[in-house]
Design a protein around this motif. Structure first.
Motif, PDB file in Angstrom:
ATOM      1  N   VAL A 147      14.822  67.106 -30.276  1.00 51.25           N
ATOM      2  CA  VAL A 147      14.392  67.759 -29.039  1.00 51.25           C
ATOM      3  C   VAL A 147      15.227  67.209 -27.893  1.00 51.25           C
ATOM      4  O   VAL A 147      15.692  66.059 -27.962  1.00 51.25           O
ATOM      5  N   THR A 148      15.447  68.015 -26.857  1.00 51.02           N
ATOM      6  CA  THR A 148      16.234  67.515 -25.731  1.00 51.02           C
ATOM      7  C   THR A 148      15.366  67.309 -24.496  1.00 51.02           C
ATOM      8  O   THR A 148      14.401  68.030 -24.258  1.00 51.02           O
ATOM      9  N   ALA A 149      15.768  66.329 -23.725  1.00 47.87           N
ATOM     10  CA  ALA A 149      15.183  66.023 -22.429  1.00 47.87           C
ATOM     11  C   ALA A 149      16.137  66.573 -21.357  1.00 47.87           C
ATOM     12  O   ALA A 149      17.217  67.061 -21.683  1.00 47.87           O
ATOM     13  N   PRO A 150      15.764  66.505 -20.077  1.00 48.96           N
ATOM     14  CA  PRO A 150      16.712  66.856 -19.020  1.00 48.96           C
ATOM     15  C   PRO A 150      18.006  66.044 -19.158  1.00 48.96           C
ATOM     16  O   PRO A 150      18.013  65.011 -19.834  1.00 48.96           O
ATOM     17  N   TRP A 151      19.070  66.497 -18.540  1.00 52.72           N
ATOM     18  CA  TRP A 151      20.379  65.856 -18.609  1.00 52.72           C
ATOM     19  C   TRP A 151      20.942  65.885 -20.037  1.00 52.72           C
ATOM     20  O   TRP A 151      21.757  65.078 -20.416  1.00 52.72           O
ATOM     21  N   SER A 152      20.419  66.821 -20.850  1.00 55.21           N
ATOM     22  CA  SER A 152      20.966  67.089 -22.191  1.00 55.21           C
ATOM     23  C   SER A 152      20.884  65.889 -23.135  1.00 55.21           C
ATOM     24  O   SER A 152      21.716  65.729 -24.021  1.00 55.21           O
ATOM     25  N   VAL A 153      19.864  65.055 -22.953  1.00 48.03           N
ATOM     26  CA  VAL A 153      19.691  63.881 -23.824  1.00 48.03           C
ATOM     27  C   VAL A 153      18.912  64.287 -25.079  1.00 48.03           C
ATOM     28  O   VAL A 153      17.835  64.885 -24.976  1.00 48.03           O
ATOM     29  N   VAL A 154      19.447  63.968 -26.268  1.00 48.39           N
ATOM     30  CA  VAL A 154      18.808  64.350 -27.527  1.00 48.39           C
ATOM     31  C   VAL A 154      17.929  63.201 -28.046  1.00 48.39           C
ATOM     32  O   VAL A 154      18.355  62.041 -28.047  1.00 48.39           O
ATOM     33  N   HIS A 155      16.723  63.544 -28.481  1.00 48.28           N
ATOM     34  CA  HIS A 155      15.828  62.572 -29.112  1.00 48.28           C
ATOM     35  C   HIS A 155      15.540  63.012 -30.542  1.00 48.28           C
ATOM     36  O   HIS A 155      15.195  64.183 -30.764  1.00 48.28           O
ATOM     37  N   ALA A 156      15.661  62.107 -31.495  1.00 53.17           N
ATOM     38  CA  ALA A 156      15.272  62.372 -32.886  1.00 53.17           C
ATOM     39  C   ALA A 156      14.006  61.582 -33.160  1.00 53.17           C
ATOM     40  O   ALA A 156      13.967  60.360 -32.956  1.00 53.17           O
ATOM     41  N   ILE A 157      12.954  62.284 -33.616  1.00 48.26           N
ATOM     42  CA  ILE A 157      11.629  61.670 -33.769  1.00 48.26           C
ATOM     43  C   ILE A 157      11.129  61.893 -35.197  1.00 48.26           C
ATOM     44  O   ILE A 157      11.230  63.006 -35.722  1.00 48.26           O
ATOM     45  N   ASP A 158      10.597  60.841 -35.801  1.00 48.32           N
ATOM     46  CA  ASP A 158       9.965  60.959 -37.120  1.00 48.32           C
ATOM     47  C   ASP A 158       8.629  61.687 -36.923  1.00 48.32           C
ATOM     48  O   ASP A 158       7.727  61.156 -36.267  1.00 48.32           O
ATOM     49  N   VAL A 159       8.487  62.898 -37.491  1.00 46.16           N
ATOM     50  CA  VAL A 159       7.262  63.650 -37.168  1.00 46.16           C
ATOM     51  C   VAL A 159       6.024  63.069 -37.838  1.00 46.16           C
ATOM     52  O   VAL A 159       4.903  63.348 -37.417  1.00 46.16           O
ATOM     53  N   ARG A 160       6.189  62.259 -38.872  1.00 42.92           N
ATOM     54  CA  ARG A 160       5.007  61.667 -39.501  1.00 42.92           C
ATOM     55  C   ARG A 160       4.387  60.592 -38.615  1.00 42.92           C
ATOM     56  O   ARG A 160       3.181  60.424 -38.582  1.00 42.92           O
ATOM     57  N   SER A 161       5.233  59.869 -37.888  1.00 38.37           N
ATOM     58  CA  SER A 161       4.722  58.738 -37.098  1.00 38.37           C
ATOM     59  C   SER A 161       4.832  58.962 -35.588  1.00 38.37           C
ATOM     60  O   SER A 161       4.182  58.274 -34.814  1.00 38.37           O
ATOM     61  N   GLY A 162       5.682  59.918 -35.185  1.00 41.77           N
ATOM     62  CA  GLY A 162       5.925  60.094 -33.752  1.00 41.77           C
ATOM     63  C   GLY A 162       6.844  59.032 -33.179  1.00 41.77           C
ATOM     64  O   GLY A 162       6.936  58.868 -31.963  1.00 41.77           O
ATOM     65  N   ARG A 163       7.521  58.288 -34.069  1.00 42.77           N
ATOM     66  CA  ARG A 163       8.389  57.204 -33.580  1.00 42.77           C
ATOM     67  C   ARG A 163       9.834  57.651 -33.422  1.00 42.77           C
ATOM     68  O   ARG A 163      10.326  58.514 -34.146  1.00 42.77           O
ATOM     69  N   ARG A 164      10.504  57.037 -32.472  1.00 43.77           N
ATOM     70  CA  ARG A 164      11.906  57.338 -32.198  1.00 43.77           C
ATOM     71  C   ARG A 164      12.793  56.898 -33.354  1.00 43.77           C
ATOM     72  O   ARG A 164      12.697  55.762 -33.824  1.00 43.77           O
ATOM     73  N   LEU A 165      13.689  57.794 -33.796  1.00 50.12           N
ATOM     74  CA  LEU A 165      14.708  57.414 -34.770  1.00 50.12           C
ATOM     75  C   LEU A 165      15.999  57.067 -34.050  1.00 50.12           C
ATOM     76  O   LEU A 165      16.630  56.062 -34.332  1.00 50.12           O
ATOM     77  N   TRP A 166      16.403  57.915 -33.120  1.00 49.73           N
ATOM     78  CA  TRP A 166      17.571  57.632 -32.281  1.00 49.73           C
ATOM     79  C   TRP A 166      17.566  58.539 -31.065  1.00 49.73           C
ATOM     80  O   TRP A 166      16.827  59.532 -31.020  1.00 49.73           O
ATOM     81  N   THR A 167      18.377  58.202 -30.081  1.00 48.68           N
ATOM     82  CA  THR A 167      18.639  59.121 -28.968  1.00 48.68           C
ATOM     83  C   THR A 167      20.138  59.223 -28.804  1.00 48.68           C
ATOM     84  O   THR A 167      20.885  58.302 -29.167  1.00 48.68           O
ATOM     85  N   TYR A 168      20.579  60.357 -28.279  1.00 48.52           N
ATOM     86  CA  TYR A 168      22.002  60.513 -27.965  1.00 48.52           C
ATOM     87  C   TYR A 168      22.106  61.033 -26.533  1.00 48.52           C
ATOM     88  O   TYR A 168      21.586  62.102 -26.210  1.00 48.52           O
ATOM     89  N   ASP A 169      22.765  60.268 -25.687  1.00 48.03           N
ATOM     90  CA  ASP A 169      22.906  60.644 -24.285  1.00 48.03           C
ATOM     91  C   ASP A 169      24.364  61.023 -24.014  1.00 48.03           C
ATOM     92  O   ASP A 169      25.248  60.159 -24.054  1.00 48.03           O
ATOM     93  N   PRO A 170      24.647  62.297 -23.734  1.00 48.76           N
ATOM     94  CA  PRO A 170      26.042  62.685 -23.466  1.00 48.76           C
ATOM     95  C   PRO A 170      26.557  62.194 -22.105  1.00 48.76           C
ATOM     96  O   PRO A 170      27.708  62.456 -21.750  1.00 48.76           O
ATOM     97  N   GLU A 171      25.709  61.484 -21.379  1.00 50.81           N
ATOM     98  CA  GLU A 171      26.095  60.877 -20.100  1.00 50.81           C
ATOM     99  C   GLU A 171      26.735  61.885 -19.147  1.00 50.81           C
ATOM    100  O   GLU A 171      27.896  61.761 -18.751  1.00 50.81           O
ATOM    101  N   VAL A 172      25.930  62.864 -18.807  1.00 53.77           N
ATOM    102  CA  VAL A 172      26.373  63.893 -17.858  1.00 53.77           C
ATOM    103  C   VAL A 172      26.580  63.233 -16.494  1.00 53.77           C
ATOM    104  O   VAL A 172      25.677  62.559 -15.992  1.00 53.77           O
ATOM    105  N   PRO A 173      27.754  63.410 -15.898  1.00 55.73           N
ATOM    106  CA  PRO A 173      27.950  62.858 -14.554  1.00 55.73           C
ATOM    107  C   PRO A 173      26.906  63.460 -13.610  1.00 55.73           C
ATOM    108  O   PRO A 173      26.745  64.678 -13.565  1.00 55.73           O
TER     109      PRO A 173
END
Ligand code: PQQ
Length: 677
Positions: A82-108
């Motif tokens: 799922v993405t947040a504002p500023w195009s930041v991607v979050h990967a979440i384990d749906v069984r636990s709701g815990r963060r697996l990773w995030t990827y921030d393209p660092e939009v200026p």
């Protein structure tokens, strides 16, 4: 067939594929619109009208964001992307709701100035173990789904001197990742590009509007389109618009993809194309060959657009029985207020009917051309356009249930008066031209007098065959969330006043609701993991309307909520905001107010709203700022602390004297609306 499927599942498992592959069809939410047809119809039916009352929270997840959340989550192999504002991607384990990773393209952060409508992102595409996201500043990034590490990145922008942005979700059709862009309020030439999903190499590009006629046309469709523009308008200098910033769907049988194109740029038809013309292919549904990007057909919903009537709203493909014949159609409820049913094999117009009251056209003729109302083009007199540029339906997702035969979408009116701006010249901003100071080019004045039409927001269930509303639910304000419909006959929708509601898809009876931490604009999704059906929604108030207005005092950071039957997790604590007192007690010269008004309109208004009249959305309304803030406004306007949040630096653009006048406008307006003792 059942046995064959079992054998296939066993084989896939033996090959080391994940268990999720063996799950029932439609168990996951694999693409933006659920399927290639964009139906947002989940075949899951564990949750029903009878048991939906037992729906409860399983987990919530903090997106750590403050701006609009518009993403449709994708769920594949037990992981939500799922993405947040500023195009930041979050990967979440749906069984636990815990963060697996995030990827921030660092939009200026300075790129926010080029975004007409908040620093939003509508989500990712996931294909063969790769997650694709498009960043606000126009890069397409391929990320390894397992590790969250970047595989490749492509710059999708053809001209960095133009204020392009990307807010849409990429789609993958036939192993190609496809992405468009936005910027038609500023002046850009819209196009979409397809990249090989594996290598990132460009496969094709299609422009929606013609470029400089002194250069060769890119393809035949451009030669044809150029005849519908008046070259004396020098449309290519202003870009022309037709930006494809949201909808794309695909029919594998016909081997056609469909894209909705945006409004023409500038908004004023006469200013961009003085001799008239339909200005193809703006405000249209266009069918393309997904292998080559070659134009196949178009149907233009708003010829010679003059109202910001984008046709980028969700398209849905369905087979409908119309007059006794099964027709392959594309359905559409664009900004202009009419519900369209079009033959998707050839673009032939079938029918159009207004789904809200409209005053710019009284209907469509047999050839599919609108019958316009006199005065609607706002040339001589200002026109209270209904729908206005916010649209009778904006990007908020539509869904379609083949079980009920109904389409579900949020409809609205946001009052706004348009008037042609005869002084407009491309990129020659004058005080008083809406947002022209940061690069907007509308060719229109906005609210030169107060609108008289009434705002509303509602959920509509629409029968596309009869072209008739079947049921509706009135909401407290415009700008409500997109919809999900399930085989359990439930429609889920979030609202501007911070609720997630389940309705009976057949009659609109409200069956369940849960408070949300803030207003909802995105659409819910449903999926099954380990035999349990979930409903998830990403929440964060914003988007173009939500920057300046709000319908709830509840306000928490962007959050994903996940519900299932019997869920017992407590809702996260809700933060409430308080409207400060109207600003006052700061000296100003009333003689500066008029000039300050014009400067405010051309630099501040679409982000901060009207001081003391609007309440503020995800950005503050300056009429309620602390007196010290307004007194020292220059500290915020010139290289201010909020640049880190996307506020432009007005150095070299506004003078100290300009800022003094803007202060006078803010203070004068606050005084004008302050209740008299
Ligand atoms: N985006 C929103 C939003 O996210 O709330 C609302 C709108 C956009 C509009 O109403 C637009 O007209 C619009 N137009 C363009 C364009 O013309 O290029 C782009 C976008 C966008 O990318 O978000 C929006």
């Amino acid at each position: 067939a059942g046995a064959a499927r079992q054998t296939l599942s066993a084989m896939l498992l033996a090959l080391g594929a994940s268990a999720a592959l063996a799950a029932s069809p439609g168990a996951e939410w694999r693409s933006h619109g659920f399927d290639d047809a964009g139906t947002r119809f989940s075949p899951l039916k564990q949750i029903t009208p009878a048991n939906v009352k037992d729906l409860g929270l399983v987990w919530s997840y903090d997106l750590e964001s403050t701006r609009g959340v518009e993403a449709t989550p994708i769920v594949v192999d037990g992981v939500m992307y799922v993405t947040a504002p500023w195009s930041v991607v979050h990967a979440i384990d749906v069984r636990s709701g815990r963060r697996l990773w995030t990827y921030d393209p660092e939009v200026p952060r300075a790129h926010a100035k080029n975004a007409c409508c908040d620093v939003v992102n509508r989500g990712v595409a996931v294909h063969k173990g790769v997650v694709y996201v498009a960043s606000l500043d126009g890069r397409l990034v391929a990320i390894d789904a397992a590790s969250g590490k970047r595989r490749w990145e492509q710059d999708t922008i053809i001209d960095r001197a133009r204020p392009y942005t990307v807010t849409g979700a990429p789609r993958v059709f036939k192993d190609k990742v496809i992405i468009g862009n936005g910027g038609a309020e500023y002046g850009v030439r819209g196009y979409i590009t397809a990249y090989d999903a594996d290598s990132g190499r460009q496969a094709w590009r299609w422009f929606a509007v013609p470029g400089d006629p002194s250069q060769p046309f890119e393809d035949e469709s451009m030669a044809k389109a150029a005849k519908t523009w008046d070259p004396s308008g020098r449309y290519w200098e202003a870009g022309g618009g037709g930006t494809m910033w949201n909808s794309m769907v695909f029919d594998p049988e016909l081997n056609l993809m469909y894209v909705g194109t945006g409004n023409a740029s500038p908004w004023s038809h006469r200013q961009r194309s003085p001799g008239g013309g339909d200005n193809l292919y703006t405000a249209s549904i266009v069918a393309l060959d997904p292998d080559t990007g070659k134009y196949v057909w178009h149907y233009q919903e708003t010829p010679g657009d003059n109202w910001d009537y984008t046709s980028t709203q969700d398209l849905i493909l369905a087979d409908l029985r119309i007059d006794g014949k099964l027709r392959k159609v594309v359905m559409h409820a664009p900004k202009n207020g009419f519900f369209f049913v079009v033959d998707r094999t050839n673009g032939a117009f079938i029918s159009a009917k207004n789904f809200v009251p409209v005053n710019w056209a009284k209907g469509y003729d047999r050839n599919g051309r609108p019958i316009e109302m006199p005065g609607a083009r706002a040339v001589e007199e200002p026109f209270d356009a209904v729908p206005g540029p916010f649209g009778a339906h904006n990007w908020h997702s539509m869904s379609f249930s083949p079980q009920t035969g109904l389409a579900y979408f949020p409809a609205q009116n946001v009052p706004l008066v348009l008037a042609e701006d005869k002084t407009w010249r491309h990129n020659q901003a004058q005080a008083g031209q809406p947002m022209a100071g940061i690069g907007w080019n509308l060719g229109m004045q906005v609210n030169s007098r107060a609108p008289t039409s009434q705002p509303f927001g509602r959920l509509i269930a629409w029968d596309p065959v009869k072209q008739k509303e079947v049921w509706r639910k009135e909401h407290v304000s415009p700008w409500n969330g997109g919809t999900l419909v399930t085989a359990g006959n439930l429609v889920f929708q979030g609202t501007a006043d911070a609720r997630l509601i389940a309705y009976d898809a057949r009659d609109g009876k409200e069956l369940w609701s849960s408070p949300m931490g803030t207003g909802v604009i995105a659409a819910p999704v449903s999926y099954e993991v380990d035999g349990r059906q979930y409903v998830s929604i990403a929440v964060g108030w914003g988007g173009v309307y939500g920057q300046t207005q709000r319908a709830t005092e509840r306000n928490i950071p962007g959050t994903v909520y996940t519900f299932a039957l019997g869920g017992k997790a407590p809702l996260p604590e809700f933060a409430h905001r308080q409207l400060n007192a109207l600003v006052g007690g700061v000296a100003y010269d009333p003689a500066d107010v008029a000039a300050g008004t014009a400067l405010y309109v051309s630099n501040c208004v679409f982000c901060h709203g009207v001081p003391g009249v609007d309440k503020g959305g995800n950005l503050p309304n300056l009429g309620y700022s602390a007196p010290e803030t307004i007194e020292h406004l220059e500290r915020f306007v010139f290289k201010g602390p909020y640049m880190a949040r996307g506020m432009p630096d007005f150095s070299g653009h506004l003078s100290d004297e300009d800022v003094r006048k803007i202060k006078a406008f803010i203070l004068g307006t606050a005084d004008a609306v302050r209740p008299k003792k």
